[in-house]
Design an enzyme around this catalytic site. Sequence first.
Site, PDB file in Angstrom:
ATOM      1  N   GLY A   1      17.559   5.445  -7.478  1.00  8.98           N
ATOM      2  CA  GLY A   1      17.902   4.230  -8.214  1.00  8.98           C
ATOM      3  C   GLY A   1      17.250   2.987  -7.642  1.00  8.98           C
ATOM      4  O   GLY A   1      16.840   2.960  -6.475  1.00  8.98           O
TER       5      GLY A   1
ATOM      6  N   ASP B   1      10.252  -3.929  -5.216  1.00 10.34           N
ATOM      7  CA  ASP B   1      11.158  -5.062  -5.425  1.00 10.34           C
ATOM      8  C   ASP B   1      11.989  -5.324  -4.175  1.00 10.34           C
ATOM      9  O   ASP B   1      12.253  -6.479  -3.818  1.00 10.34           O
ATOM     10  CB  ASP B   1      12.080  -4.794  -6.616  1.00 10.34           C
TER      11      ASP B   1
ATOM     12  N   LEU C   1       0.831  -1.210   0.000  1.00 10.40           N
ATOM     13  CA  LEU C   1       0.000   0.000   0.000  1.00 10.40           C
ATOM     14  C   LEU C   1       0.865   1.259   0.000  1.00 10.40           C
ATOM     15  O   LEU C   1       0.500   2.268   0.597  1.00 10.40           O
ATOM     16  CB  LEU C   1      -0.916  -0.014   1.229  1.00 10.40           C
TER      17      LEU C   1
ATOM     18  N   ASP D   1      12.913   8.573  -4.336  1.00 11.51           N
ATOM     19  CA  ASP D   1      12.720   7.805  -5.576  1.00 11.51           C
ATOM     20  C   ASP D   1      12.092   6.464  -5.187  1.00 11.51           C
ATOM     21  O   ASP D   1      12.713   5.674  -4.477  1.00 11.51           O
ATOM     22  CB  ASP D   1      14.088   7.599  -6.247  1.00 11.51           C
TER      23      ASP D   1
ATOM     24  N   ARG E   1      16.600   6.772  -1.285  1.00  9.34           N
ATOM     25  CA  ARG E   1      17.817   6.847  -2.112  1.00  9.34           C
ATOM     26  C   ARG E   1      17.446   6.732  -3.587  1.00  9.34           C
ATOM     27  O   ARG E   1      16.498   6.040  -3.923  1.00  9.34           O
ATOM     28  CB  ARG E   1      18.735   5.669  -1.782  1.00  9.34           C
TER      29      ARG E   1
HETATM   30  O1  RIB Z   1      10.226  -2.279 -10.317  1.00 10.16           O
HETATM   31  C1  RIB Z   1      11.168  -1.358 -10.797  1.00 10.16           C
HETATM   32  C2  RIB Z   1      11.792  -1.863 -12.050  1.00 10.16           C
HETATM   33  O2  RIB Z   1      10.804  -1.949 -13.055  1.00 10.16           O
HETATM   34  C3  RIB Z   1      12.865  -0.983 -12.638  1.00 10.16           C
HETATM   35  O3  RIB Z   1      14.141  -1.264 -12.123  1.00 10.16           O
HETATM   36  C4  RIB Z   1      12.731  -1.215 -14.127  1.00 10.16           C
HETATM   37  O4  RIB Z   1      13.822  -1.857 -14.680  1.00 10.16           O
HETATM   38  C5  RIB Z   1      11.456  -2.013 -14.298  1.00 10.16           C
HETATM   39  O5  RIB Z   1      11.713  -3.337 -14.505  1.00 10.16           O
END
Ligand code: RIB
Length: 298
Positions: A283, A248, A217, A242, A281
């Site tokens: 990236g 992920d 969320l 960012d 951070r």
């Molecule tokens: O979830 C973020 C990712 O989605 C980025 O790193 C980009 O490469 C896309 O795959």
Amino acid sequence: MGVVVVGSANMDVVSRVPRIPGPGETLLALSFARGGGGKGANQAVAAARAAGVQTVFVGAVGRDADGDFLRAGLAGAGVDTGAIATSEEPTGTALISVAEDGENAIVVVGGANAAFTTLSDQQRERVSTADVLLAQLEIAPEVVLAAAQARPDGARFVLNAAPSAPLSEQMWAEIDVLVVNEHEAADLAQSLGAPDRDLDAAVELLAERVDSLVVTLGGEGCLVVENRRRTTVPAMKVTPVDTTGAGDTFVGVLGARLALGDDLVEAARWGSVAAALAVQRPGAQSGVPSADEVRAAR
Ligand code: RIB
């Protein structure tokens, strides 16, 4: 005890912009950067670096400088890169705009990820060593399904259904833990016949299909649903710089903590802390914190 991640690897090409451009609009960027990305590779880096768990990445990159860069980045984070195939297609690329409030817009050019349509025997053998198998939907669903079916008895299959796509009945049958954000939850529910995009109804519907569901969320944390019982895990309050790859980081750490023996709620707490550090951070892979930083923040 280990995690195997099957998924995409991208070179992220990132422009920082005052705001996400609208249709037909040209904006001047504030800055530009390139870095390691791809949902699969990001989750592998998070499992290895932010949770310190033995991690294998199974994917494909091109025979090019971007592929070399991505392999080196994964290896530098402690990920086993021995099961990355070299494709004749160029390494995947993600074109990313990051606005000043940390939100992003992403276009992915599949390249080697799109050409990764079968698991090699060697990749299948690595999958057979998993305690936890993590996958996303940025590669062919046939590969994700083949990996899920190749995991050993007792290994959990965590599917991060991102980007959104309807799932086959065979895929639903393999899922042990489904992780989605609010949009993906609504998309999946609609693919199952939900009449609208109501989140609560979507959660109910998805929880009928899987025993374990996690809905992220954003800044509000996440909802863990196990056998229809809901637990809310709040997020640390931070100011995002960012948000690229924060989901992920969450999934990679959650999978790693499951491999370490945590229950799902505890694993989600660790994932949530790691993601809160990551959004501060720039990236995707460069934003993933170390295991020491995550421990200190918990
Ligand atoms: O979830 C973020 C990712 O989605 C980025 O790193 C980009 O490469 C896309 O795959």
